[in-house]
Design a protein around this motif. Structure first.
Motif, mmCIF file in Angstrom:
data_model
loop_
_atom_site.group_PDB
_atom_site.id
_atom_site.type_symbol
_atom_site.label_atom_id
_atom_site.label_comp_id
_atom_site.label_asym_id
_atom_site.label_seq_id
_atom_site.Cartn_x
_atom_site.Cartn_y
_atom_site.Cartn_z
ATOM 1 N N ARG A 95 0.837 -1.199 0.000
ATOM 2 C CA ARG A 95 0.000 0.000 0.000
ATOM 3 C C ARG A 95 0.878 1.258 0.000
ATOM 4 O O ARG A 95 0.633 2.197 -0.762
ATOM 5 C CB ARG A 95 -0.925 -0.009 1.217
ATOM 6 C CG ARG A 95 -1.924 1.147 1.217
ATOM 7 C CD ARG A 95 -2.684 1.262 2.522
ATOM 8 N NE ARG A 95 -1.758 1.571 3.610
ATOM 9 C CZ ARG A 95 -1.580 0.806 4.705
ATOM 10 N NH1 ARG A 95 -2.275 -0.301 4.845
ATOM 11 N NH2 ARG A 95 -0.714 1.147 5.631
ATOM 12 N N ASP A 96 1.921 1.259 0.849
ATOM 13 C CA ASP A 96 2.821 2.422 0.901
ATOM 14 C C ASP A 96 3.545 2.624 -0.429
ATOM 15 O O ASP A 96 3.694 3.762 -0.895
ATOM 16 C CB ASP A 96 3.841 2.253 2.037
ATOM 17 C CG ASP A 96 3.176 2.305 3.408
ATOM 18 O OD1 ASP A 96 2.014 2.759 3.506
ATOM 19 O OD2 ASP A 96 3.827 1.872 4.383
ATOM 20 N N GLN A 97 3.990 1.529 -1.047
ATOM 21 C CA GLN A 97 4.667 1.637 -2.344
ATOM 22 C C GLN A 97 3.698 2.165 -3.403
ATOM 23 O O GLN A 97 4.079 2.980 -4.254
ATOM 24 C CB GLN A 97 5.222 0.270 -2.776
ATOM 25 C CG GLN A 97 6.368 -0.237 -1.942
ATOM 26 C CD GLN A 97 7.627 0.561 -2.159
ATOM 27 O OE1 GLN A 97 7.850 1.146 -3.215
ATOM 28 N NE2 GLN A 97 8.460 0.611 -1.132
ATOM 29 N N GLY A 98 2.462 1.704 -3.364
ATOM 30 C CA GLY A 98 1.459 2.192 -4.321
ATOM 31 C C GLY A 98 1.199 3.681 -4.163
ATOM 32 O O GLY A 98 1.108 4.417 -5.152
ATOM 33 N N ARG A 99 1.118 4.118 -2.915
ATOM 34 C CA ARG A 99 0.931 5.563 -2.671
ATOM 35 C C ARG A 99 2.112 6.365 -3.204
ATOM 36 O O ARG A 99 1.938 7.418 -3.818
ATOM 37 C CB ARG A 99 0.775 5.827 -1.181
ATOM 38 C CG ARG A 99 -0.560 5.461 -0.634
ATOM 39 C CD ARG A 99 -0.646 5.842 0.833
ATOM 40 N NE ARG A 99 -1.844 5.308 1.443
ATOM 41 C CZ ARG A 99 -1.974 5.092 2.725
ATOM 42 N NH1 ARG A 99 -0.975 5.346 3.549
ATOM 43 N NH2 ARG A 99 -3.098 4.619 3.204
ATOM 44 N N THR A 156 12.686 -1.119 -5.069
ATOM 45 C CA THR A 156 12.563 -1.113 -3.604
ATOM 46 C C THR A 156 11.334 -1.898 -3.158
ATOM 47 O O THR A 156 11.352 -2.542 -2.113
ATOM 48 C CB THR A 156 12.504 0.324 -3.046
ATOM 49 O OG1 THR A 156 11.392 1.001 -3.606
ATOM 50 C CG2 THR A 156 13.779 1.079 -3.333
ATOM 51 N N ASP A 157 10.274 -1.871 -3.960
ATOM 52 C CA ASP A 157 9.081 -2.653 -3.646
ATOM 53 C C ASP A 157 9.418 -4.138 -3.644
ATOM 54 O O ASP A 157 9.041 -4.876 -2.730
ATOM 55 C CB ASP A 157 7.979 -2.342 -4.659
ATOM 56 C CG ASP A 157 6.678 -3.064 -4.343
ATOM 57 O OD1 ASP A 157 6.368 -3.218 -3.151
ATOM 58 O OD2 ASP A 157 5.973 -3.471 -5.299
ATOM 59 N N THR A 158 10.141 -4.587 -4.663
ATOM 60 C CA THR A 158 10.546 -5.991 -4.734
ATOM 61 C C THR A 158 11.445 -6.348 -3.546
ATOM 62 O O THR A 158 11.296 -7.416 -2.938
ATOM 63 C CB THR A 158 11.284 -6.266 -6.062
ATOM 64 O OG1 THR A 158 10.426 -5.906 -7.136
ATOM 65 C CG2 THR A 158 11.683 -7.720 -6.178
ATOM 66 N N GLY A 159 12.349 -5.448 -3.204
ATOM 67 C CA GLY A 159 13.229 -5.676 -2.052
ATOM 68 C C GLY A 159 12.453 -5.758 -0.746
ATOM 69 O O GLY A 159 12.728 -6.615 0.102
ATOM 70 N N ASP A 160 11.480 -4.876 -0.587
ATOM 71 C CA ASP A 160 10.658 -4.902 0.627
ATOM 72 C C ASP A 160 9.894 -6.223 0.733
ATOM 73 O O ASP A 160 9.818 -6.829 1.804
ATOM 74 C CB ASP A 160 9.663 -3.737 0.633
ATOM 75 C CG ASP A 160 10.325 -2.397 0.905
ATOM 76 O OD1 ASP A 160 11.493 -2.389 1.344
ATOM 77 O OD2 ASP A 160 9.667 -1.354 0.669
ATOM 78 N N ARG A 161 9.331 -6.669 -0.381
ATOM 79 C CA ARG A 161 8.605 -7.948 -0.372
ATOM 80 C C ARG A 161 9.539 -9.105 -0.021
ATOM 81 O O ARG A 161 9.170 -10.003 0.732
ATOM 82 C CB ARG A 161 7.967 -8.200 -1.738
ATOM 83 C CG ARG A 161 6.811 -7.308 -2.036
ATOM 84 C CD ARG A 161 6.216 -7.634 -3.380
ATOM 85 N NE ARG A 161 5.291 -6.594 -3.804
ATOM 86 C CZ ARG A 161 4.491 -6.725 -4.836
ATOM 87 N NH1 ARG A 161 4.513 -7.819 -5.549
ATOM 88 N NH2 ARG A 161 3.673 -5.759 -5.157
ATOM 89 N N ALA A 162 10.734 -9.066 -0.567
ATOM 90 C CA ALA A 162 11.702 -10.128 -0.275
ATOM 91 C C ALA A 162 12.076 -10.130 1.204
ATOM 92 O O ALA A 162 12.165 -11.194 1.831
ATOM 93 C CB ALA A 162 12.946 -9.970 -1.142
ATOM 94 N N LEU A 163 12.287 -8.952 1.767
ATOM 95 C CA LEU A 163 12.631 -8.876 3.195
ATOM 96 C C LEU A 163 11.488 -9.373 4.077
ATOM 97 O O LEU A 163 11.706 -10.082 5.056
ATOM 98 C CB LEU A 163 13.007 -7.444 3.572
ATOM 99 C CG LEU A 163 14.370 -6.976 3.067
ATOM 100 C CD1 LEU A 163 14.569 -5.493 3.385
ATOM 101 C CD2 LEU A 163 15.481 -7.799 3.678
ATOM 102 N N ILE A 164 10.274 -9.018 3.723
ATOM 103 C CA ILE A 164 9.116 -9.478 4.499
ATOM 104 C C ILE A 164 8.973 -10.989 4.389
ATOM 105 O O ILE A 164 8.712 -11.683 5.373
ATOM 106 C CB ILE A 164 7.844 -8.736 4.049
ATOM 107 C CG1 ILE A 164 7.941 -7.265 4.468
ATOM 108 C CG2 ILE A 164 6.594 -9.376 4.632
ATOM 109 C CD1 ILE A 164 6.878 -6.372 3.866
#
Length: 178
Positions: A95-99, A156-164
């Protein structure tokens, strides 16, 4: 017929022997029955002890199975909570990445990079005075092209998903290890 007193001696001996044999056989039968009763009681005691042992083993096995089932249920509940937590973190990050992508697309926000004004090797003249590029805490910044900014946000979105996802995997392994 001869009278009782007139029976020959050999017949008397034979009668005594038969009488003794009958008495001895009777006492042997009594002894056999006594021995048989004692063995029967021993066998009954062994059967009772064996049944008690089997009952204890069955109860212990049932208790162990119940404990394992309780542990599995607790682990499943813990993993469910962990999965919900990580799903919530993932959806919040998306959601934050989409915003941020939306704000970049509408030019509400611009990404910029810090510039090294002393680097003359690039051959690019960077203004030293604050201007259209903006100043943050006295350092020079340059705005990125919106298309490049969108690509950076996607990375960064892909990286955030990978970290989660990594955190979820680590939590799962920790839960299994307990």
């Amino acid at each position: 017929m001869p009278a009782f007193g007139l029976i020959p001696l050999s017949w008397r001996v034979a009668g005594v022997v038969v009488l003794l044999a009958v008495l001895a056989g009777g006492s042997a039968a009594v002894a056999w029955r006594f021995q048989e009763g004692r063995y029967g009681r021993q066998l009954a005691e062994q059967d009772r002890a064996h049944a008690e042992t089997l009952n204890q083993l069955t109860l212990a096995t049932a208790a162990r199975q119940q404990a394992e089932q309780d542990k599995r249920l607790a682990l499943e509940q813990q993993l469910s909570v962990s999965e919900q937590t990580h799903y919530r973190a993932l959806s919040d990050a998306q959601r934050d990445q989409g915003r941020l992508r939306d704000r970049l697309a509408t030019a509400d926000v611009r990404l910029s990079v810090l510039l090294d004004a002393s680097d003359t090797s690039t051959g690019c003249a960077v203004p030293t005075a604050p201007g259209a590029s903006g100043v943050a805490h006295g350092t020079l910044r340059a705005r990125l092209d919106p298309a490049h900014a969108q690509r950076i946000i996607a990375i960064t979105d892909t990286g955030d998903r990978a970290l989660i996802a990594l955190q979820a995997c680590q939590a799962y392994i920790r839960a299994l290890g307990r």
